[in-house]
Design an enzyme around this catalytic site. Sequence first.
Site, short mmCIF file in Angstrom:
data_model
loop_
_atom_site.label_atom_id
_atom_site.label_comp_id
_atom_site.label_asym_id
_atom_site.label_seq_id
_atom_site.Cartn_x
_atom_site.Cartn_y
_atom_site.Cartn_z
N PHE A 17 -8.41 7.19 -3.86
CA PHE A 17 -8.09 6.03 -2.96
C PHE A 17 -9.47 5.19 -2.69
O PHE A 17 -10.25 5.82 -2.23
CB PHE A 17 -6.87 5.69 -2.02
CG PHE A 17 -5.84 5.79 -2.39
CD1 PHE A 17 -5.17 5.61 -2.74
CD2 PHE A 17 -4.88 7.24 -1.77
CE1 PHE A 17 -3.63 5.86 -3.32
CE2 PHE A 17 -3.87 7.33 -2.13
CZ PHE A 17 -3.24 6.92 -2.53
N HIS A 48 1.20 -0.95 0.15
CA HIS A 48 -0.22 -0.31 0.24
C HIS A 48 0.57 1.40 0.16
O HIS A 48 0.39 2.22 0.02
CB HIS A 48 -0.95 0.19 1.01
CG HIS A 48 -2.01 -0.67 1.19
ND1 HIS A 48 -2.48 -0.95 2.19
CD2 HIS A 48 -2.67 -1.24 0.68
CE1 HIS A 48 -3.44 -2.55 1.75
NE2 HIS A 48 -3.59 -2.61 0.66
N ILE A 106 1.23 7.07 0.29
CA ILE A 106 0.85 5.96 1.41
C ILE A 106 -1.01 5.84 1.05
O ILE A 106 -1.56 6.80 1.55
CB ILE A 106 0.69 5.86 2.75
CG1 ILE A 106 2.41 6.97 3.09
CG2 ILE A 106 0.67 4.40 3.89
CD1 ILE A 106 2.54 7.23 4.22
N CYS A 107 -1.14 4.97 0.32
CA CYS A 107 -2.60 4.26 0.50
C CYS A 107 -3.03 3.87 2.14
O CYS A 107 -3.00 2.74 2.35
CB CYS A 107 -3.01 3.41 -0.32
SG CYS A 107 -4.68 2.91 -0.70
N LEU A 108 -3.75 4.99 2.73
CA LEU A 108 -4.09 4.92 3.95
C LEU A 108 -5.30 5.05 4.49
O LEU A 108 -4.82 6.38 4.09
CB LEU A 108 -3.07 4.81 5.64
CG LEU A 108 -3.34 4.61 6.25
CD1 LEU A 108 -3.51 2.73 6.80
CD2 LEU A 108 -1.93 4.52 7.86
#
Lengths: 547, 164
Positions: B149, B87, B94-96
Amino acid sequence: MEESHYLNCKSRAQNYNPPVDLRLLDYVSIYDNNLMCAICRCPFVDPVVLSECDHVFCRDCIRQSWNSNTSYTPLGPRGDCPTCRTPAKLGPRSATSKILVNLVDELVVHCPKRDDGCKAEVRRCEVQDHVNIYCGYTVIECTDDDCTLPVRRKDAAQGCLHFGVSCLSCHKELQKWKLEAHWRSECADRRVHCDMCKSSVFYRDLEAHRKEACPAMSVSCPGKALGCTSRSKRGHAELHAKSCTFAKLAPVLLKQQERLDEQEAAQKEMSRKLEVLEGGFQNMQGILYPPGVETSQRSADNSLTPSLQERLFGSGTAESTTPTGTAAGYDWTESAVDEDAVSPAETMHTAFSSATSPRQRAAPLPPGPRPADLPEPFSSDFDIASPTGFPPPATNGGPYASPLHHLLSMHESLRDEMTRVSSALSELDGRHSMQILNENLRTREEISYLAAQTAGLQRQVHWLTSSALQRQQGRSPTPGASSSGAGGAMMDAGAGAGVEAAVGAVSTAATALRGAARMVNVGGNGSGSGTGTGMRRGTSEEGRTKL
Amino acid sequence: MAGMSSKRLQKELSKIQGTLPPGITLVSAPDLREWTMDISIIDNPIYPPHETYRMRFSFSPSYPIEAPEVVFVACTSPERKIPLHPHIYSNGIICLDLLDSQGWSPVHNVESVCISIQSMLAGNSKAERPPGDAEFVRSNRQRPRDINFLYHDPKRAFAGGIVF
């Protein structure tokens, strides 16, 4: 009228002093973390309890949080609890415990005008009143009837302060009522306290003070570059420097490093100069001894060698004012005796080498190991500029003064050799041209003598021819002659042809002679220039053989 | 609003300068707009314990209400790399969901975000980049907060990714 004026004043006062945002206050005492809103991290301001999860937030905080990510909801604000994400809405005011409200309201805070100078500490619930009514640093309207400009409450009694003054320290123009705030936070010449050492310095010097003077600032040891890792406060730095070996050595070593760099730069420059000089010298050598001409010169100059040697010897003695010059001359005569058969080029070489070596010995070089790595006495394949030919620079404290001196002496001797070579060259050239001129004179005399002889011969032939022609013409009026006459005529014709052939031969000889004379002339004219002696000799030889 | 943001950041900073959980250090906080933090992951063989990763926090004036922008940054001295994680794109994004407006909550703070990312790395078992990493890194001109996202719940089984 009175009422409207009052309301005007009031609204303006409100503009001057917007309502206090309790979330921005500074608290005097440490408060319990349980009284803290999770969003603004301050003690709750107007706390509100969420309906489902009982989490408490400031009313403004939860409103802002929900407004940012939820669209309008007709049933009142609702959203997820920021802490536990439970969908919730604001609970009723009755749900908020009165105890909690009282706890946060009792907290003591600094007056929001603290930065302006108000030292008041009041309970949070009374802050708004303090600012509105009591705080001397709150801005209100000027008490002067004609003036509507703002002024601080504590200054209001002094009358209208809205006139221009200039700051005594920094001479900035401003209004009197702003002067105090200016001195407090703006003026570059105000006194401030250094955070570290508590000394009072001018605001404009604060940065420099922190960087350079502040005794409480920690600085690294002066011997840091040498490996000392200790840091100490500036005040104690001297104490440390007294005990630190690195710090003691630092100035000496730094100076040495500086000198080293300087010398390295100088050496680089010198070697570049040497390179240039050497290039020039090699060029000179190339001109002196062109590889193709050498053999022809050697054969042709056998007669010239003694005089050349004489000249060179002369030049050697001419320098006898210096001791090296005499040595050179002496050495040279010896070598000249030994190597009589050697070409003048080689003789010159020896002369130079013998002239060079005493010079080098005279240079300020150390005794001992030095002469071993000295280059060979001068030879054409010795590369002066090559770094391997030299000892390493005197960084390790070698016995001689410096590589610079060595280079300088080398440079000097090279220059001397250059001048000697150039003088020898010019003298050689003069001698050469004189020689050629002499030979040319003799040749020219011979040629003129021959030319006179040829002219006499030509005259004789001419006379013979004309007489033969006359005879022929005297016979021609008798065309009807006998066969014997015809035979005689045939004989005459044969004689005539022979004469004509003789005339032709003489004229060709005369042309050849003229050509030779021209070549000699050309040689004579060109003998002034120093080069091409071999070529000139070649032409004169050719002329001689043709004759 | 801006006052509240700086007030809160000041409080956070003074707390961070005191104590921090192990593996998290404050590198620099020159102002109240951009901080850099270093994290190291202690108990995951994918991330050697001596390797440290640098994160840049950028705060907007409406900070606690709005999420900060958090990206990994690579630098050479000291050497900091972008951690390998399905991620985390190789440009540091950051894919959070925590860092997006959907997942952000104003009760989070720098420390809690650091702990979340640290635990996200510590729990990782795949040493790989997200699918379409090269394409995304080449074409992305958006700021992280503007990227759409698509987050997934670990209980449901579809990979997190980008919705263009």
